[in-house]
Design a protein around this motif. Sequence first.
Motif, PDB file in Angstrom:
ATOM      1  N   LEU A  77       0.849  -1.191   0.000  1.00 27.81           N
ATOM      2  CA  LEU A  77       0.000   0.000   0.000  1.00 27.81           C
ATOM      3  C   LEU A  77       0.880   1.233   0.000  1.00 27.81           C
ATOM      4  CD1 LEU A  77      -2.869   1.210   0.146  1.00 27.81           C
ATOM      5  CD2 LEU A  77      -2.603   1.281   2.625  1.00 27.81           C
ATOM      6  N   GLY A  78       0.703   2.098  -0.999  1.00 27.06           N
ATOM      7  CA  GLY A  78       1.474   3.336  -1.053  1.00 27.06           C
ATOM      8  C   GLY A  78       2.956   3.055  -1.140  1.00 27.06           C
ATOM      9  N   SER A  79       3.693   3.425  -0.108  1.00 26.71           N
ATOM     10  CA  SER A  79       5.136   3.178  -0.080  1.00 26.71           C
ATOM     11  C   SER A  79       5.502   2.016   0.829  1.00 26.71           C
ATOM     12  CB  SER A  79       5.859   4.447   0.400  1.00 26.71           C
ATOM     13  OG  SER A  79       5.393   4.823   1.698  1.00 26.71           O
ATOM     14  N   ARG A  80       4.523   1.209   1.223  1.00 25.93           N
ATOM     15  CA  ARG A  80       4.763   0.206   2.257  1.00 25.93           C
ATOM     16  C   ARG A  80       4.567  -1.231   1.785  1.00 25.93           C
ATOM     17  NH1 ARG A  80       4.155   2.579   7.939  1.00 25.93           N
ATOM     18  NH2 ARG A  80       4.513   4.792   7.532  1.00 25.93           N
ATOM     19  N   LEU A  81       5.391  -2.115   2.360  1.00 31.40           N
ATOM     20  CA  LEU A  81       5.267  -3.553   2.201  1.00 31.40           C
ATOM     21  C   LEU A  81       4.746  -4.117   3.514  1.00 31.40           C
ATOM     22  CD1 LEU A  81       8.820  -4.248   0.703  1.00 31.40           C
ATOM     23  CD2 LEU A  81       6.712  -3.817  -0.581  1.00 31.40           C
ATOM     24  N   LEU A 135      18.723   4.691  -2.627  1.00 34.06           N
ATOM     25  CA  LEU A 135      17.291   4.851  -2.448  1.00 34.06           C
ATOM     26  C   LEU A 135      16.674   5.316  -3.759  1.00 34.06           C
ATOM     27  CD1 LEU A 135      17.204   6.682   1.020  1.00 34.06           C
ATOM     28  CD2 LEU A 135      16.697   4.277   0.571  1.00 34.06           C
ATOM     29  N   THR A 136      15.628   4.633  -4.180  1.00 30.81           N
ATOM     30  CA  THR A 136      14.850   5.039  -5.357  1.00 30.81           C
ATOM     31  C   THR A 136      13.368   4.897  -5.004  1.00 30.81           C
ATOM     32  OG1 THR A 136      15.044   2.780  -6.220  1.00 30.81           O
ATOM     33  CG2 THR A 136      16.596   4.419  -7.069  1.00 30.81           C
ATOM     34  N   PRO A 137      12.881   5.683  -4.066  1.00 32.36           N
ATOM     35  CA  PRO A 137      11.514   5.487  -3.578  1.00 32.36           C
ATOM     36  C   PRO A 137      10.459   5.919  -4.588  1.00 32.36           C
ATOM     37  CG  PRO A 137      12.456   7.471  -2.629  1.00 32.36           C
ATOM     38  CD  PRO A 137      13.564   6.805  -3.407  1.00 32.36           C
ATOM     39  N   ALA A 138       9.233   5.504  -4.337  1.00 29.18           N
ATOM     40  CA  ALA A 138       8.107   6.005  -5.121  1.00 29.18           C
ATOM     41  C   ALA A 138       8.054   7.524  -5.015  1.00 29.18           C
ATOM     42  CB  ALA A 138       6.805   5.394  -4.612  1.00 29.18           C
ATOM     43  N   PHE A 139       7.650   8.174  -6.097  1.00 30.68           N
ATOM     44  CA  PHE A 139       7.573   9.637  -6.089  1.00 30.68           C
ATOM     45  C   PHE A 139       6.561  10.136  -5.056  1.00 30.68           C
ATOM     46  CE2 PHE A 139       8.356   9.258 -10.955  1.00 30.68           C
ATOM     47  CZ  PHE A 139       9.651   8.836 -10.716  1.00 30.68           C
ATOM     48  N   THR A 140       5.576   9.325  -4.747  1.00 26.23           N
ATOM     49  CA  THR A 140       4.505   9.715  -3.828  1.00 26.23           C
ATOM     50  C   THR A 140       4.816   9.386  -2.371  1.00 26.23           C
ATOM     51  OG1 THR A 140       3.447   7.595  -4.322  1.00 26.23           O
ATOM     52  CG2 THR A 140       2.707   9.515  -5.584  1.00 26.23           C
ATOM     53  N   THR A 141       6.007   8.909  -2.084  1.00 26.31           N
ATOM     54  CA  THR A 141       6.367   8.555  -0.713  1.00 26.31           C
ATOM     55  C   THR A 141       6.212   9.764   0.207  1.00 26.31           C
ATOM     56  OG1 THR A 141       7.987   6.963  -1.559  1.00 26.31           O
ATOM     57  CG2 THR A 141       8.179   7.601   0.761  1.00 26.31           C
ATOM     58  N   PRO A 142       5.448   9.647   1.295  1.00 26.49           N
ATOM     59  CA  PRO A 142       5.262  10.790   2.199  1.00 26.49           C
ATOM     60  C   PRO A 142       6.570  11.245   2.839  1.00 26.49           C
ATOM     61  CG  PRO A 142       3.649   9.053   2.638  1.00 26.49           C
ATOM     62  CD  PRO A 142       4.671   8.466   1.711  1.00 26.49           C
ATOM     63  N   ASP A 143       6.601  12.490   3.260  1.00 24.14           N
ATOM     64  CA  ASP A 143       7.806  13.040   3.886  1.00 24.14           C
ATOM     65  C   ASP A 143       8.232  12.238   5.105  1.00 24.14           C
ATOM     66  OD1 ASP A 143       7.891  15.023   1.976  1.00 24.14           O
ATOM     67  OD2 ASP A 143       6.903  16.532   3.220  1.00 24.14           O
ATOM     68  N   THR A 144       7.253  11.781   5.900  1.00 26.42           N
ATOM     69  CA  THR A 144       7.610  11.007   7.101  1.00 26.42           C
ATOM     70  C   THR A 144       8.302   9.698   6.735  1.00 26.42           C
ATOM     71  OG1 THR A 144       5.345  10.129   7.086  1.00 26.42           O
ATOM     72  CG2 THR A 144       5.798  11.999   8.545  1.00 26.42           C
TER      73      THR A 144
END
Length: 436
Positions: free
Chosen positions: A41-45, A407-416
């Motif tokens: 979900l979102g940036s999470r596994l 690090l190559t995170p999703a562009f939508t990864t929240p700041d936290t």
Amino acid sequence: MATPDSDWLTPNWLAEGAAHIWRPYCQMQTARPPLPVVATLGSRLVLADGRELIDGLASWWTACHGYNHPHIAQALRDQIERMPHVMFGGLAHEPAYRLAKRLADLLPGDLSHAFFAESGSVAVEIAMKMALQFHINRGAQTNKGAGRTRFLSFRGGYHGDTLATMTVCDPEEGMHSLFSGVMPAQVIADLPRDAESEAALDALLAVRGEEIAAILVEPLVQGAGGMLLHGPETLRALRRLADAHGVLLIFDEIFTGFGRTGTMFAMQAAGIEPDIVTLSKALTGGTLPLSAAVASTRVFEAFLSDDPEAGLMHGPTYMANPLACAAANASLDLFEDGAWRADVARVSAALTEGLEPCRAAPGVVDVRVMGAIGVVEFDAPVAVGDLCARFVEEGAWIRPMGKVIYLTPAFTTPDTDLALLTRAVRKVVGVAHPLD
């Protein structure tokens, strides 16, 4: 996010299947067990034991919009009810034709003829095959092997794990040194980063140019080779040299395409176009396998003839899969509103601020950021398994490679979540910082 059912939460499938799975990029006899993921979900596994990890890699750079994006998910539901797949030989369908037109509109210049496949490696092989046959069709070589039969690629480069792509990867620093001397040798050189190295490459092409079909490069970032950066002028130099010596120029944008470096395509930073570009990874927003080799009109027209054998005799079984093309079209919808630019800038700023302190860590030789790519490089290869385990303890999924933690995170990864990722890197490399 749908709640995983009990079958997924029960680890029996992991234990029962372990004896029959061959996992990637590891020595099966000694590798640590993999982490069982039951949802995203979102940036999470979400793991089988209920833990959640922030994904710092967007699943090998694919899930640029984050996992389970509702717009892409709805497009997949709609398409699977209509037509999940149909062969592309002799048949046509709207998702592929619309996607080809949209890619042509997005790409600069006249890169306007898309040949679809399933994986990035296969797209590169198709591009190589296009380049070879381009010269055959134009009479610059024969189909018996004389003439332009080799490729020029670069140290630090990586273009895939299939047979032909292995030959154009870095033969010493890459993962395929075991096959050195077994596969046909290509021409491997240093990237032209200044006037002196451009002159050296020009001299090499003056001697060997007539045997080279194309120059192949990852623009701006050599990804799996160590997240090695070069500037736009390098790409402009390659365009000049390709034109001067009559060879084609292929950009492998499988990693860099679709916003990762800050522009929609890395080539746009240089203001030039290749003759062929390969695309994959983020093309479907991290949902289904799909790739494309997109050729210029000049390349495409070299295959037009009354002779059937002059056509491109290639056709992956699942090429232009309607379901995957629907996902790609939905992903392009998300790019159209332009919000990704601000997101990439936000991610870039967070990576710069969060990783810069790592310069003070033992063994660190460089910290670099380009777009939504952040890299901490060491003076020697890192212990991937040990570091992965330590990152998991910090609530992050980060898998180093070679000498780099990246690090190559999703562009939508929240700041936290971005803060957690960079804090985890700082802690694991052993640097104290007020941010912590």
